[in-house]
Motif scaffolding. Structure first.
Motif, PDB file in Angstrom:
ATOM      1  N   UNK A 252       2.902   8.581  -2.673  1.00 35.62           N
ATOM      2  CA  UNK A 252       2.856   8.360  -4.192  1.00 35.62           C
ATOM      3  C   UNK A 252       2.278   9.695  -4.896  1.00 35.62           C
ATOM      4  N   UNK A 253       2.445   9.859  -6.129  1.00 33.73           N
ATOM      5  CA  UNK A 253       1.841  11.195  -6.652  1.00 33.73           C
ATOM      6  C   UNK A 253       0.408  11.083  -6.875  1.00 33.73           C
ATOM      7  N   UNK A 254       0.080   9.868  -7.184  1.00 36.79           N
ATOM      8  CA  UNK A 254      -1.488   9.539  -7.644  1.00 36.79           C
ATOM      9  C   UNK A 254      -1.566   8.191  -6.896  1.00 36.79           C
ATOM     10  N   UNK A 255      -2.977   8.089  -6.480  1.00 32.40           N
ATOM     11  CA  UNK A 255      -3.521   6.731  -6.413  1.00 32.40           C
ATOM     12  C   UNK A 255      -3.316   6.011  -4.950  1.00 32.40           C
ATOM     13  N   UNK A 256      -3.066   6.911  -4.147  1.00 31.60           N
ATOM     14  CA  UNK A 256      -2.695   6.719  -2.570  1.00 31.60           C
ATOM     15  C   UNK A 256      -4.017   6.192  -1.938  1.00 31.60           C
ATOM     16  N   UNK A 257      -5.084   7.136  -2.142  1.00 28.54           N
ATOM     17  CA  UNK A 257      -6.395   6.958  -1.527  1.00 28.54           C
ATOM     18  C   UNK A 257      -7.002   5.632  -2.025  1.00 28.54           C
ATOM     19  N   UNK A 258      -7.057   5.577  -3.526  1.00 25.06           N
ATOM     20  CA  UNK A 258      -7.631   4.424  -3.851  1.00 25.06           C
ATOM     21  C   UNK A 258      -6.819   2.955  -3.413  1.00 25.06           C
ATOM     22  N   UNK A 259      -5.582   3.171  -3.407  1.00 24.27           N
ATOM     23  CA  UNK A 259      -4.805   1.879  -3.110  1.00 24.27           C
ATOM     24  C   UNK A 259      -5.027   1.618  -1.702  1.00 24.27           C
ATOM     25  N   UNK A 260      -4.894   2.575  -0.633  1.00 27.92           N
ATOM     26  CA  UNK A 260      -5.395   2.359   0.814  1.00 27.92           C
ATOM     27  C   UNK A 260      -6.750   1.619   0.774  1.00 27.92           C
TER      28      UNK A 260
ATOM     29  N   UNK B  28      -6.629  -0.892 -12.017  1.00 24.47           N
ATOM     30  CA  UNK B  28      -6.158  -2.091 -11.506  1.00 24.47           C
ATOM     31  C   UNK B  28      -4.457  -1.928 -11.347  1.00 24.47           C
ATOM     32  N   UNK B  29      -4.083  -0.624 -11.771  1.00 27.73           N
ATOM     33  CA  UNK B  29      -2.619  -0.512 -11.250  1.00 27.73           C
ATOM     34  C   UNK B  29      -2.567  -0.192  -9.855  1.00 27.73           C
ATOM     35  N   UNK B  30      -3.503   0.316  -8.925  1.00 33.00           N
ATOM     36  CA  UNK B  30      -3.587   0.547  -7.574  1.00 33.00           C
ATOM     37  C   UNK B  30      -3.837  -0.835  -7.068  1.00 33.00           C
ATOM     38  N   UNK B  31      -4.753  -1.950  -7.685  1.00 28.80           N
ATOM     39  CA  UNK B  31      -4.740  -3.183  -7.286  1.00 28.80           C
ATOM     40  C   UNK B  31      -3.580  -4.200  -7.278  1.00 28.80           C
ATOM     41  N   UNK B  32      -2.959  -3.896  -8.275  1.00 32.19           N
ATOM     42  CA  UNK B  32      -1.473  -4.617  -8.403  1.00 32.19           C
ATOM     43  C   UNK B  32      -0.681  -4.317  -7.365  1.00 32.19           C
ATOM     44  N   UNK B  33      -0.535  -3.169  -6.954  1.00 33.26           N
ATOM     45  CA  UNK B  33       0.247  -2.642  -5.560  1.00 33.26           C
ATOM     46  C   UNK B  33      -0.260  -3.508  -4.312  1.00 33.26           C
ATOM     47  N   UNK B  34      -1.828  -3.335  -4.169  1.00 27.91           N
ATOM     48  CA  UNK B  34      -2.169  -4.081  -3.075  1.00 27.91           C
ATOM     49  C   UNK B  34      -1.914  -5.380  -3.093  1.00 27.91           C
ATOM     50  N   UNK B  35      -1.606  -6.361  -4.402  1.00 26.64           N
ATOM     51  CA  UNK B  35      -1.503  -7.668  -4.422  1.00 26.64           C
ATOM     52  C   UNK B  35       0.118  -7.835  -3.974  1.00 26.64           C
ATOM     53  N   UNK B  36       0.789  -6.841  -4.286  1.00 28.14           N
ATOM     54  CA  UNK B  36       2.265  -6.928  -3.609  1.00 28.14           C
ATOM     55  C   UNK B  36       2.302  -6.925  -2.112  1.00 28.14           C
ATOM     56  N   UNK B  37       1.521  -5.767  -1.716  1.00 29.25           N
ATOM     57  CA  UNK B  37       1.451  -5.689  -0.150  1.00 29.25           C
ATOM     58  C   UNK B  37       0.849  -7.064   0.444  1.00 29.25           C
ATOM     59  N   UNK B  38      -0.071  -7.766  -0.112  1.00 31.55           N
ATOM     60  CA  UNK B  38      -0.683  -9.012   0.344  1.00 31.55           C
ATOM     61  C   UNK B  38       0.277 -10.207   0.427  1.00 31.55           C
ATOM     62  N   UNK B  39       1.179 -10.220  -0.756  1.00 33.55           N
ATOM     63  CA  UNK B  39       2.480 -11.136  -0.913  1.00 33.55           C
ATOM     64  C   UNK B  39       3.279 -10.753   0.134  1.00 33.55           C
ATOM     65  N   UNK B  40       3.695  -9.601   0.585  1.00 38.01           N
ATOM     66  CA  UNK B  40       4.529  -9.096   1.558  1.00 38.01           C
ATOM     67  C   UNK B  40       4.228  -9.540   2.868  1.00 38.01           C
ATOM     68  N   UNK B  41       3.009  -9.678   3.108  1.00 39.29           N
ATOM     69  CA  UNK B  41       2.233 -10.078   4.412  1.00 39.29           C
ATOM     70  C   UNK B  41       2.025 -11.530   4.656  1.00 39.29           C
ATOM     71  N   UNK B  42       2.418 -12.220   3.458  1.00 38.39           N
ATOM     72  CA  UNK B  42       2.086 -13.696   3.465  1.00 38.39           C
ATOM     73  C   UNK B  42       0.921 -13.957   3.209  1.00 38.39           C
ATOM     74  N   UNK B  43      -0.033 -13.141   2.546  1.00 36.24           N
ATOM     75  CA  UNK B  43      -1.400 -13.606   2.480  1.00 36.24           C
ATOM     76  C   UNK B  43      -1.584 -14.201   1.191  1.00 36.24           C
ATOM     77  N   UNK B  44      -2.204 -15.371   0.985  1.00 38.80           N
ATOM     78  CA  UNK B  44      -2.440 -16.011  -0.370  1.00 38.80           C
ATOM     79  C   UNK B  44      -3.698 -15.168  -0.940  1.00 38.80           C
ATOM     80  N   UNK B  45      -3.536 -14.973  -2.280  1.00 40.09           N
ATOM     81  CA  UNK B  45      -4.657 -14.190  -3.059  1.00 40.09           C
ATOM     82  C   UNK B  45      -5.986 -15.221  -3.069  1.00 40.09           C
ATOM     83  N   UNK B  46      -6.003 -16.380  -2.742  1.00 38.47           N
ATOM     84  CA  UNK B  46      -7.090 -17.489  -2.844  1.00 38.47           C
ATOM     85  C   UNK B  46      -7.835 -16.902  -1.451  1.00 38.47           C
TER      86      UNK B  46
END
Length: 392
Positions: free
Chosen positions: A105-113, A235-253
């Motif tokens: 991505x153009x920005x946010x790669x390191x923070x998202x990682x 928070x935008x970076x965190x929202x991407x993390x949430x999508x990845x967690x969902x893709x891995x089948x991990x509950x946000x809880x």
């Protein structure tokens, strides 16, 4: 390419003879165990292998490494050190059970990682992630070599300054999940077809995606989580993390999001008193892409008192540099930023003033100021911040 060696242990334990076999090069020494590979002698641990890349060959004889790889004067002689690193990366990839996640991505790669690494480490025992911003043709394969047979997850940041860089790295990683955080004008001067060229380059991360892999693009509808960060754009970076967690089948809880922290030098805030002046220092002098500039200025606009933006020029914008620097100044003015201090010729040109000498910045600050320092590593603003903090 898949490597098949006999007598494999459950975990990948690099040894001199195993490495020699992978690289198809002679080795007559004792079979030393190796923990990590490094291309910088300053980072070597006692059981690490030094792989000499380009001018790194000058340090081979005095590296102090238990094992060395290079094109001459090394324990293991190879024709091409860069190719050797990729061969080792391929071997580690093919002998690890780890699911692999590639982020660009153009920005946010390191923070998202960074956020993703912290979140997944709460669920899995063995998670490997790119160190710092190791996201190029050296950093990505180097991260792959850290995978062990029992590694659960590998997280890879993939960057690009020019067309054609992302696809080969994605093909090397072969991710189960590929992510594009966003598209913006970063490095636009290196792309003949402008923003569309950047979009094509970022989306080429799909070229290495596994057949049944999952792609998460910048236009996905994101789920928000109530987490307090000093900077809203995180928070935008965190929202991407949430999508990845969902893709891995991990509950946000399963995740305690309150434990997530922002990487150092990514908008770190210091409240100090210097020469009788109470100052709030916002240290965002790590990188300066267009979207990052706008996000940082927006965060500054929320502060009370006089709001001061110390700005270094944005790089690699080519024919777009005048327009984009003017847009940033206009955006800052629309946010009612009280003082814009240009530490680069391009911002100074827009403001029709001379660039401000970084050595004299303290003269510009007043009691109660909130001061944003925004620039790239090469701008030297980060060193200015450190000098100010050292005066406390």
């Amino acid at each position: 390419m898949t490597y098949i060696l006999s007598n494999e242990t459950k975990k990948i334990m690099w040894t001199a003879k195993k490495i020699a076999k992978i690289l198809n090069t002679p080795y007559e020494g004792r079979d030393i165990e190796v923990e990590n590979f490094h291309f910088d002698t300053r980072l070597l641990g006692k059981n690490d292998c030094f792989i000499a890349l380009d001018k790194g060959h000058e340090y081979l004889k005095n590296s102090g490494a238990v094992l060395t790889i290079g094109e001459h004067d090394a324990d293991l002689i190879v024709k091409n050190s860069h190719k050797a690193l990729w061969q080792l990366a391929e071997y580690a990839r093919d002998h690890s059970k780890a699911k692999r996640i590639a982020i660009t991505g153009s920005v946010g790669k390191t923070t998202t990682k960074h956020f993703l690494h912290q979140a997944l480490s709460q669920v899995y025992k063995n998670v490997v992630a790119s160190d710092k911003s190791y996201n190029n043709h050296i950093g990505v394969p180097l991260t792959l070599t850290k995978l062990k047979e029992d590694t659960d997850i590998g997280i890879f940041e993939i960057g690009s300054n020019h067309p054609g860089e992302i696809a080969p790295l994605s093909k090397l990683v072969q991710p189960d999940i590929a992510v594009v955080t966003n598209i913006s004008e970063a490095h636009i001067g290196n792309y003949k077809d402008g923003l569309e060229g950047i979009r094509k380059e970022k989306f080429s991360i799909k070229d290495g995606l596994k057949k049944e892999g999952i792609f998460i693009g910048p236009d996905v509808m994101f789920q928000d989580v109530d987490v307090s960060f000093p900077q809203e754009h995180h928070k935008k970076n965190l929202s991407i993390v949430i999508e990845i967690l969902k893709a891995l089948g991990i509950s946000l809880h399963q995740i305690d999001f309150s434990k997530l922290t922002v990487p150092s030098s990514r908008g770190k805030i210091h409240k100090i008193t210097l020469n009788g002046k109470r100052l709030t220092i916002i240290d965002d002098a790590y990188n300066a892409p267009y979207l990052g500039m706008k996000a940082a200025l927006y965060e500054l606009s929320k502060y009370q008192g006089r709001r001061v933006a110390v700005l270094a020029d944005m790089g690699e914008l080519g024919e777009h540099e005048d327009r984009l620097h003017k847009e940033i100044i206009n955006y800052a003015r629309s946010l009612s930023i009280d003082e814009i201090i240009p530490c680069g010729s391009l911002f100074a040109k827009v403001l029709k003033v001379k660039p401000v000498d970084k050595a004299n910045l303290l003269e510009w600050f007043k009691d109660g100021d909130s001061i944003l320092f925004k620039g790239s590593n090469v701008s030297g603003l980060g060193r200015v911040v450190q000098k100010i903090l050292n005066k406390i």
